[in-house]
Design a protein around this motif. Sequence first.
Motif, PDB file in Angstrom:
ATOM      1  N   ASP A 208      -1.149   8.480  13.643  1.00  0.00           N
ATOM      2  CA  ASP A 208      -0.641   8.787  12.292  1.00  0.00           C
ATOM      3  C   ASP A 208       0.602   9.663  12.339  1.00  0.00           C
ATOM      4  O   ASP A 208       1.491   9.543  11.481  1.00  0.00           O
ATOM      5  CB  ASP A 208      -1.737   9.483  11.480  1.00  0.00           C
ATOM      6  CG  ASP A 208      -2.894   8.545  11.155  1.00  0.00           C
ATOM      7  OD1 ASP A 208      -2.651   7.316  11.159  1.00  0.00           O
ATOM      8  OD2 ASP A 208      -4.013   9.034  10.924  1.00  0.00           O
ATOM      9  N   LYS A 209       0.686  10.538  13.315  1.00  0.00           N
ATOM     10  CA  LYS A 209       1.863  11.402  13.454  1.00  0.00           C
ATOM     11  C   LYS A 209       3.125  10.564  13.619  1.00  0.00           C
ATOM     12  O   LYS A 209       4.182  10.895  13.059  1.00  0.00           O
ATOM     13  CB  LYS A 209       1.664  12.324  14.656  1.00  0.00           C
ATOM     14  CG  LYS A 209       2.863  13.215  14.964  1.00  0.00           C
ATOM     15  CD  LYS A 209       2.589  14.081  16.191  1.00  0.00           C
ATOM     16  CE  LYS A 209       3.810  14.924  16.548  1.00  0.00           C
ATOM     17  NZ  LYS A 209       3.560  15.752  17.760  1.00  0.00           N
ATOM     18  N   TYR A 210       3.012   9.472  14.342  1.00  0.00           N
ATOM     19  CA  TYR A 210       4.176   8.615  14.572  1.00  0.00           C
ATOM     20  C   TYR A 210       4.419   7.689  13.383  1.00  0.00           C
ATOM     21  O   TYR A 210       5.576   7.444  13.005  1.00  0.00           O
ATOM     22  CB  TYR A 210       3.969   7.797  15.858  1.00  0.00           C
ATOM     23  CG  TYR A 210       4.023   8.648  17.111  1.00  0.00           C
ATOM     24  CD1 TYR A 210       5.211   8.811  17.801  1.00  0.00           C
ATOM     25  CD2 TYR A 210       2.885   9.314  17.584  1.00  0.00           C
ATOM     26  CE1 TYR A 210       5.268   9.607  18.951  1.00  0.00           C
ATOM     27  CE2 TYR A 210       2.926  10.098  18.709  1.00  0.00           C
ATOM     28  CZ  TYR A 210       4.119  10.249  19.396  1.00  0.00           C
ATOM     29  OH  TYR A 210       4.176  11.044  20.516  1.00  0.00           O
ATOM     30  N   ARG A 211       3.331   7.172  12.787  1.00  0.00           N
ATOM     31  CA  ARG A 211       3.486   6.277  11.634  1.00  0.00           C
ATOM     32  C   ARG A 211       4.115   6.999  10.456  1.00  0.00           C
ATOM     33  O   ARG A 211       4.938   6.431   9.727  1.00  0.00           O
ATOM     34  CB  ARG A 211       2.117   5.708  11.234  1.00  0.00           C
ATOM     35  CG  ARG A 211       1.553   4.684  12.204  1.00  0.00           C
ATOM     36  CD  ARG A 211       0.436   3.886  11.552  1.00  0.00           C
ATOM     37  NE  ARG A 211      -0.231   3.036  12.521  1.00  0.00           N
ATOM     38  CZ  ARG A 211      -1.426   3.280  13.040  1.00  0.00           C
ATOM     39  NH1 ARG A 211      -2.088   4.379  12.683  1.00  0.00           N
ATOM     40  NH2 ARG A 211      -1.965   2.455  13.911  1.00  0.00           N
ATOM     41  N   ASP A 212       3.715   8.258  10.254  1.00  0.00           N
ATOM     42  CA  ASP A 212       4.252   9.020   9.120  1.00  0.00           C
ATOM     43  C   ASP A 212       5.756   9.209   9.215  1.00  0.00           C
ATOM     44  O   ASP A 212       6.445   9.368   8.206  1.00  0.00           O
ATOM     45  CB  ASP A 212       3.560  10.395   9.039  1.00  0.00           C
ATOM     46  CG  ASP A 212       2.097  10.281   8.639  1.00  0.00           C
ATOM     47  OD1 ASP A 212       1.711   9.196   8.142  1.00  0.00           O
ATOM     48  OD2 ASP A 212       1.347  11.252   8.844  1.00  0.00           O
ATOM     49  N   LYS A 213       6.263   9.204  10.436  1.00  0.00           N
ATOM     50  CA  LYS A 213       7.706   9.369  10.637  1.00  0.00           C
ATOM     51  C   LYS A 213       8.431   8.013  10.653  1.00  0.00           C
ATOM     52  O   LYS A 213       9.632   7.952  10.907  1.00  0.00           O
ATOM     53  CB  LYS A 213       7.960  10.101  11.951  1.00  0.00           C
ATOM     54  CG  LYS A 213       7.318  11.495  11.992  1.00  0.00           C
ATOM     55  CD  LYS A 213       8.255  12.517  11.433  1.00  0.00           C
ATOM     56  CE  LYS A 213       7.754  13.946  11.490  1.00  0.00           C
ATOM     57  NZ  LYS A 213       6.583  14.311  12.167  1.00  0.00           N
ATOM     58  N   GLY A 214       7.661   6.929  10.443  1.00  0.00           N
ATOM     59  CA  GLY A 214       8.269   5.599  10.406  1.00  0.00           C
ATOM     60  C   GLY A 214       8.320   4.876  11.732  1.00  0.00           C
ATOM     61  O   GLY A 214       8.962   3.819  11.836  1.00  0.00           O
ATOM     62  N   ALA A 215       7.654   5.397  12.753  1.00  0.00           N
ATOM     63  CA  ALA A 215       7.681   4.750  14.071  1.00  0.00           C
ATOM     64  C   ALA A 215       6.642   3.631  14.133  1.00  0.00           C
ATOM     65  O   ALA A 215       5.550   3.745  13.573  1.00  0.00           O
ATOM     66  CB  ALA A 215       7.398   5.775  15.169  1.00  0.00           C
ATOM     67  N   ASN A 216       6.998   2.558  14.796  1.00  0.00           N
ATOM     68  CA  ASN A 216       6.059   1.466  15.059  1.00  0.00           C
ATOM     69  C   ASN A 216       5.390   1.700  16.403  1.00  0.00           C
ATOM     70  O   ASN A 216       6.070   1.919  17.408  1.00  0.00           O
ATOM     71  CB  ASN A 216       6.787   0.121  15.075  1.00  0.00           C
ATOM     72  CG  ASN A 216       7.316  -0.267  13.713  1.00  0.00           C
ATOM     73  OD1 ASN A 216       6.661  -0.027  12.695  1.00  0.00           O
ATOM     74  ND2 ASN A 216       8.502  -0.867  13.681  1.00  0.00           N
TER      75      ASN A 216
END
Length: 504
Positions: A73-81
């Motif tokens: 989630d930390k990466y998804r929240d920043k827009g990372a796939n």
Amino acid sequence: MRFPSLVFRVALAFGFCYLITWLINSSQGKMNDKYKFEIKTASDISQRLDDVKGIDEIKEEIENLIKMVQNPDKYRDKGANLHRGVLLFGEPGVGKTLLARAIAGESKCSFIYCTGSSFDEMFVGMGAKRVRELFTEARKHSPCIIFIDEIDSLLSKGRRQSSNEGSSSRATINQFLAEMDGFEKSENILIIGATNHEGILDTAATRPGRFDKKIHVPHPDVAGREEIFKLYLDKISKSGDINAKSLAMMTPGFTGAEIENLVNTAITQAVHREKAMADFNDFEYARDRIMMGIERKSLSMSDKDRLHTAIHEAGHALVCYYTPFAPSLYKATIVSRGPSLGATYMVPNESDAVSQTKQKMIAKIDVGMGGHIAEKLIIGGENISSGCQGDLSGITDIATQAVRHFGMFGQDASFISKDHKETSETHNAKVDETVKNILDESFDRVKTLLESKEKELRELAKQLYLHDYLNAEEMDRIISGKSFDKEVNPEVRQWEEEEYLIKF
């Protein structure tokens, strides 16, 4: 009379069809019952990243991957796939499977293990069905890592190209790729594939969004091998003169699996010999066993053939000793191991695993030519043995690679780097002529060297004949004319004649 007969035939046909259907379903059901994916929950996985030794070069890459799996989630929240697929590739034995388990253990994920061949079935549709079952199990145990070993057997270019449009193999591949694309949501599922043949994978599988992250797992360097030796040496009884650093220096090019095998072979040999612990002799035996193969003790060879073999191997060893850029001498023997009657073993330099220079390749050619020239000088051209065939074939391949693929002799044969099937007959003839010139020059160079060192050649061949084995230190003493005191084999071979080729 005909009506009952017709009814009987129809009933018989229906009965036969029902029997066939029942048999197919039954066999499929048995296969499904027989096959189970290996599933481990997070608490069952004991491997951690610290358990994987010799991967310092890729450790940061692996740690970043673990962070993504631990906190998606930390990466998804920043827009990372997030990566859906990670490909581990490297030679057999470098630790790809252990690394995948360690990633799952560090990430506190469930782990499903299978192989690429797990999806091969004789019945149409069974492979695709198994793919669906795999992802169903992964979703049940999410977050989950699916590890597919030998994934090239599932996703190779040849498998797709050789399959018909409606074939079972193509349906299996398409189903797998569809699952990866997320037609069925598979968040918090990471697929790790391992292969020894990264180049043959279908480009449809390695495009972005599928196996888009590739990690090469290399052979461990000397520091990595030392760590691996420490890991396995701590598990066995060993004498005080055994240390991991010395063993690591003795085993360039060894993988983690080969090191584990070496340590196990050493302690097994010690137990066979009724020893309380493994000593240096056991580790030397284990290294010889891995590098040189099994001794063919029962092979019947005449003394004359043994001396011919000693002369041949002495030629290799002497050229290796005097040739700059050649690998380091390790051991020479006239005891048959594998298909050869004798052998001269050399230890490659650490840098050889990275690249080969023109100087090193020419040195290898000269060393390979040494046995042939030694026989010609001492035994005579009419008595040269067929044992030179393997050497000459090998050095021809080296010269061909240097010319055709590496452009090392581009001034003579151009810098085209293509297979002979892709180039013209004129170009191929030019390559062949250049290869011939390289081998002719090597012949002249080695002949000059051995003629100038005939005394050393004869003495080395004599001692090798008498002792069966000579290590690098012993060969150095013989060649340099230092005193050489080694217990002679109890079965010393005597000649009926006073002199035969070499004066004893």
